[in-house]
Design a protein around this motif. Structure first.
Motif, PDB file in Angstrom:
ATOM      1  N   VAL A   1      -2.239  65.201 -46.142  1.00 23.03           N
ATOM      2  CA  VAL A   1      -2.639  65.164 -44.880  1.00 23.03           C
ATOM      3  C   VAL A   1      -3.017  63.631 -44.241  1.00 23.03           C
ATOM      4  CG1 VAL A   1      -4.432  65.982 -43.095  1.00 23.03           C
ATOM      5  CG2 VAL A   1      -3.391  67.578 -44.561  1.00 23.03           C
ATOM      6  N   ASP A   2      -3.686  63.036 -45.183  1.00 23.60           N
ATOM      7  CA  ASP A   2      -3.980  61.523 -44.581  1.00 23.60           C
ATOM      8  C   ASP A   2      -2.962  60.577 -44.763  1.00 23.60           C
ATOM      9  OD1 ASP A   2      -6.732  62.412 -44.435  1.00 23.60           O
ATOM     10  OD2 ASP A   2      -7.587  62.095 -46.499  1.00 23.60           O
ATOM     11  N   LYS A   3      -2.086  60.839 -45.761  1.00 26.68           N
ATOM     12  CA  LYS A   3      -1.026  59.710 -45.931  1.00 26.68           C
ATOM     13  C   LYS A   3       0.275  60.140 -45.108  1.00 26.68           C
ATOM     14  CE  LYS A   3      -2.977  58.156 -50.585  1.00 26.68           C
ATOM     15  NZ  LYS A   3      -3.256  58.779 -51.762  1.00 26.68           N
ATOM     16  N   ARG A   4       0.499  61.115 -45.042  1.00 22.59           N
ATOM     17  CA  ARG A   4       1.706  61.824 -44.341  1.00 22.59           C
ATOM     18  C   ARG A   4       1.783  62.398 -43.053  1.00 22.59           C
ATOM     19  NH1 ARG A   4       7.263  62.825 -46.304  1.00 22.59           N
ATOM     20  NH2 ARG A   4       8.169  63.161 -44.132  1.00 22.59           N
ATOM     21  N   LEU A   5       0.904  63.588 -42.999  1.00 21.81           N
ATOM     22  CA  LEU A   5       0.950  64.216 -41.843  1.00 21.81           C
ATOM     23  C   LEU A   5       0.225  63.580 -40.544  1.00 21.81           C
ATOM     24  CD1 LEU A   5       1.394  66.974 -40.415  1.00 21.81           C
ATOM     25  CD2 LEU A   5      -0.792  67.729 -41.151  1.00 21.81           C
ATOM     26  N   LEU A   6      -1.109  62.874 -40.791  1.00 22.56           N
ATOM     27  CA  LEU A   6      -1.846  62.208 -39.623  1.00 22.56           C
ATOM     28  C   LEU A   6      -0.601  61.081 -39.131  1.00 22.56           C
ATOM     29  CD1 LEU A   6      -5.378  62.379 -40.885  1.00 22.56           C
ATOM     30  CD2 LEU A   6      -4.324  63.771 -38.805  1.00 22.56           C
ATOM     31  N   PRO A   7      -0.353  60.275 -40.127  1.00 25.89           N
ATOM     32  CA  PRO A   7       0.539  59.028 -39.485  1.00 25.89           C
ATOM     33  C   PRO A   7       1.874  59.659 -38.967  1.00 25.89           C
ATOM     34  CG  PRO A   7      -0.280  58.548 -41.672  1.00 25.89           C
ATOM     35  CD  PRO A   7      -0.739  59.882 -41.566  1.00 25.89           C
ATOM     36  N   ASP A   8       2.479  60.426 -39.561  1.00 24.58           N
ATOM     37  CA  ASP A   8       3.556  61.239 -38.817  1.00 24.58           C
ATOM     38  C   ASP A   8       3.449  61.640 -37.644  1.00 24.58           C
ATOM     39  OD1 ASP A   8       5.075  60.650 -41.167  1.00 24.58           O
ATOM     40  OD2 ASP A   8       5.329  62.528 -41.750  1.00 24.58           O
ATOM     41  N   PHE A   9       2.259  62.347 -37.480  1.00 23.06           N
ATOM     42  CA  PHE A   9       1.753  62.910 -35.920  1.00 23.06           C
ATOM     43  C   PHE A   9       1.753  61.678 -34.935  1.00 23.06           C
ATOM     44  CE2 PHE A   9       0.415  67.102 -37.335  1.00 23.06           C
ATOM     45  CZ  PHE A   9       1.019  67.842 -36.071  1.00 23.06           C
ATOM     46  N   LYS A  10       0.894  60.433 -35.689  1.00 25.88           N
ATOM     47  CA  LYS A  10       0.778  59.454 -34.782  1.00 25.88           C
ATOM     48  C   LYS A  10       2.107  58.820 -34.313  1.00 25.88           C
ATOM     49  CE  LYS A  10      -1.743  54.978 -34.420  1.00 25.88           C
ATOM     50  NZ  LYS A  10      -2.667  54.226 -35.193  1.00 25.88           N
ATOM     51  N   ARG A  11       2.828  58.696 -35.136  1.00 26.21           N
ATOM     52  CA  ARG A  11       4.356  58.231 -34.731  1.00 26.21           C
ATOM     53  C   ARG A  11       5.066  59.252 -33.715  1.00 26.21           C
ATOM     54  NH1 ARG A  11       4.080  56.416 -39.780  1.00 26.21           N
ATOM     55  NH2 ARG A  11       5.025  58.100 -40.783  1.00 26.21           N
ATOM     56  N   ALA A  12       4.934  60.396 -34.007  1.00 22.65           N
ATOM     57  CA  ALA A  12       5.637  61.426 -33.361  1.00 22.65           C
ATOM     58  C   ALA A  12       5.109  61.610 -31.811  1.00 22.65           C
ATOM     59  CB  ALA A  12       5.523  62.754 -34.119  1.00 22.65           C
ATOM     60  N   LEU A  13       4.036  61.230 -31.703  1.00 29.14           N
ATOM     61  CA  LEU A  13       3.269  61.184 -30.383  1.00 29.14           C
ATOM     62  C   LEU A  13       3.461  59.785 -29.496  1.00 29.14           C
ATOM     63  CD1 LEU A  13      -0.200  62.823 -31.450  1.00 29.14           C
ATOM     64  CD2 LEU A  13       1.690  64.009 -30.153  1.00 29.14           C
ATOM     65  N   ALA A  14       4.077  59.062 -30.060  1.00 28.99           N
ATOM     66  CA  ALA A  14       4.191  57.724 -29.222  1.00 28.99           C
ATOM     67  C   ALA A  14       5.039  58.075 -28.059  1.00 28.99           C
ATOM     68  CB  ALA A  14       5.140  56.750 -30.304  1.00 28.99           C
ATOM     69  N   PRO A  15       6.221  58.858 -28.107  1.00 27.30           N
ATOM     70  CA  PRO A  15       6.928  59.290 -26.959  1.00 27.30           C
ATOM     71  C   PRO A  15       5.999  59.969 -25.849  1.00 27.30           C
ATOM     72  CG  PRO A  15       8.267  59.911 -28.836  1.00 27.30           C
ATOM     73  CD  PRO A  15       6.888  59.487 -29.318  1.00 27.30           C
ATOM     74  N   VAL A  16       5.025  60.714 -26.288  1.00 30.03           N
ATOM     75  CA  VAL A  16       3.874  61.424 -25.450  1.00 30.03           C
ATOM     76  C   VAL A  16       3.340  60.317 -24.704  1.00 30.03           C
ATOM     77  CG1 VAL A  16       2.137  62.803 -25.128  1.00 30.03           C
ATOM     78  CG2 VAL A  16       3.763  63.456 -26.767  1.00 30.03           C
ATOM     79  N   THR A  17       2.749  59.213 -25.343  1.00 25.23           N
ATOM     80  CA  THR A  17       2.255  58.142 -24.688  1.00 25.23           C
ATOM     81  C   THR A  17       2.814  57.364 -23.662  1.00 25.23           C
ATOM     82  OG1 THR A  17       0.971  57.812 -26.813  1.00 25.23           O
ATOM     83  CG2 THR A  17       0.848  56.012 -25.120  1.00 25.23           C
ATOM     84  N   ASP A  18       4.172  57.372 -24.003  1.00 24.65           N
ATOM     85  CA  ASP A  18       4.900  56.643 -22.976  1.00 24.65           C
ATOM     86  C   ASP A  18       5.454  57.676 -21.669  1.00 24.65           C
ATOM     87  OD1 ASP A  18       5.770  54.385 -24.682  1.00 24.65           O
ATOM     88  OD2 ASP A  18       7.552  55.432 -25.429  1.00 24.65           O
ATOM     89  N   ALA A  19       5.369  58.988 -21.979  1.00 21.19           N
ATOM     90  CA  ALA A  19       5.360  59.972 -20.785  1.00 21.19           C
ATOM     91  C   ALA A  19       4.333  59.841 -20.037  1.00 21.19           C
ATOM     92  CB  ALA A  19       5.562  61.340 -21.607  1.00 21.19           C
ATOM     93  N   ILE A  20       3.235  59.907 -20.713  1.00 26.25           N
ATOM     94  CA  ILE A  20       1.697  59.748 -19.861  1.00 26.25           C
ATOM     95  C   ILE A  20       1.863  58.221 -19.132  1.00 26.25           C
ATOM     96  CG2 ILE A  20      -0.799  59.256 -20.123  1.00 26.25           C
ATOM     97  CD1 ILE A  20      -0.630  61.271 -22.559  1.00 26.25           C
ATOM     98  N   ALA A  21       2.371  57.136 -19.621  1.00 29.74           N
ATOM     99  CA  ALA A  21       2.247  55.966 -19.005  1.00 29.74           C
ATOM    100  C   ALA A  21       3.300  56.286 -17.777  1.00 29.74           C
ATOM    101  CB  ALA A  21       2.720  54.856 -19.762  1.00 29.74           C
ATOM    102  N   THR A  22       4.392  56.735 -17.904  1.00 32.55           N
ATOM    103  CA  THR A  22       5.240  57.016 -16.995  1.00 32.55           C
ATOM    104  C   THR A  22       4.606  57.800 -15.933  1.00 32.55           C
ATOM    105  OG1 THR A  22       7.216  56.613 -18.208  1.00 32.55           O
ATOM    106  CG2 THR A  22       7.705  58.033 -16.180  1.00 32.55           C
ATOM    107  N   THR A  23       3.825  58.921 -16.347  1.00 25.86           N
ATOM    108  CA  THR A  23       3.302  59.636 -15.112  1.00 25.86           C
ATOM    109  C   THR A  23       2.305  58.878 -14.441  1.00 25.86           C
ATOM    110  OG1 THR A  23       3.515  61.548 -16.525  1.00 25.86           O
ATOM    111  CG2 THR A  23       1.735  61.701 -14.719  1.00 25.86           C
ATOM    112  N   TYR A  24       1.682  57.867 -14.838  1.00 29.56           N
ATOM    113  CA  TYR A  24       0.535  56.959 -14.311  1.00 29.56           C
ATOM    114  C   TYR A  24       1.404  56.297 -13.366  1.00 29.56           C
ATOM    115  CZ  TYR A  24      -3.620  57.906 -17.118  1.00 29.56           C
ATOM    116  OH  TYR A  24      -4.763  58.616 -17.859  1.00 29.56           O
ATOM    117  N   ALA A  25       2.413  55.717 -13.957  1.00 29.66           N
ATOM    118  CA  ALA A  25       3.212  54.655 -13.041  1.00 29.66           C
ATOM    119  C   ALA A  25       3.775  55.503 -11.987  1.00 29.66           C
ATOM    120  CB  ALA A  25       4.177  53.927 -14.041  1.00 29.66           C
TER     121      ALA A  25
END
Length: 174
Positions: free
Chosen positions: A83-107
């Motif tokens: 979980v610590d070495k694989r799942l959590l880092p994978d989620f963090k990388r996978a959520l990067a497009p969500v961050t971009d989508a939120i930024a686009t929404t703000y913009a």
């Protein structure tokens, strides 16, 4: 798993939402400018939205982790390691497009000037306090919601079902 993913996206949106309260009515026409997107990303960074999501993520996946640990007695440390070495880092990388989508929404919702004003607010003592207290606000809100929401939803749904029955509607079972 789908429920966990939906919960994570919902939590991520809640974490990024505080700035929407500043001026939700403003909208830009068309595609956001690169400057607006840059300011929106600064807003997400300044509010530590990513950090908050990283704090929420372990709580959101805890049911899955506990089930894995129960299904693998004696290997709980192995499960936690994955979980610590694989799942959590994978989620963090996978959520990067969500961050971009939120930024686009703000913009899309805020002009460049409004984004600058929101960023300036977070530089004030009240804005800085909001940022530092947000993890505690989220934790306490989630804890309170766990006990309150089921009761509220149950009553509202029971009342709605009674109303439907009063109108002669058939209520599906299950």
């Amino acid at each position: 798993m789908k429920g966990i993913a939906a919960g994570l996206v919902g939590a991520w949106v809640m974490v990024a939402a505080p700035a929407f309260a500043q001026n939700a009515g403003a909208q830009n026409a068309g595609t956001p400018s690169p400057k607006s997107l840059e300011l929106a990303h600064k807003l997400i960074e300044k509010t530590h939205a990513g950090d908050l999501m990283q704090q929420i993520l372990p709580m959101a996946i805890d049911p899955l982790v506990q089930k894995l640990k129960i299904a693998n007695p004696g290997r709980e440390a192995d499960v936690q390691g994955l979980v610590d070495k694989r799942l959590l880092p994978d989620f963090k990388r996978a959520l990067a497009p969500v961050t971009d989508a939120i930024a686009t929404t703000y913009a899309e919702l805020f002009t460049e000037a409004e984004l600058e004003q929101v960023l300036a607010f977070y530089d004030t003592p009240a804005g800085a306090k909001l940022i530092t207290q947000m993890p505690q606000v989220m934790q306490q809100t989630m804890a309170k919601s766990k006990t309150m929401v089921p009761q509220v939803i149950g009553k509202v749904l029971n009342d709605f079902v009674a109303t439907c029955k009063g109108e002669g509607l058939t209520i599906p079972q299950g």
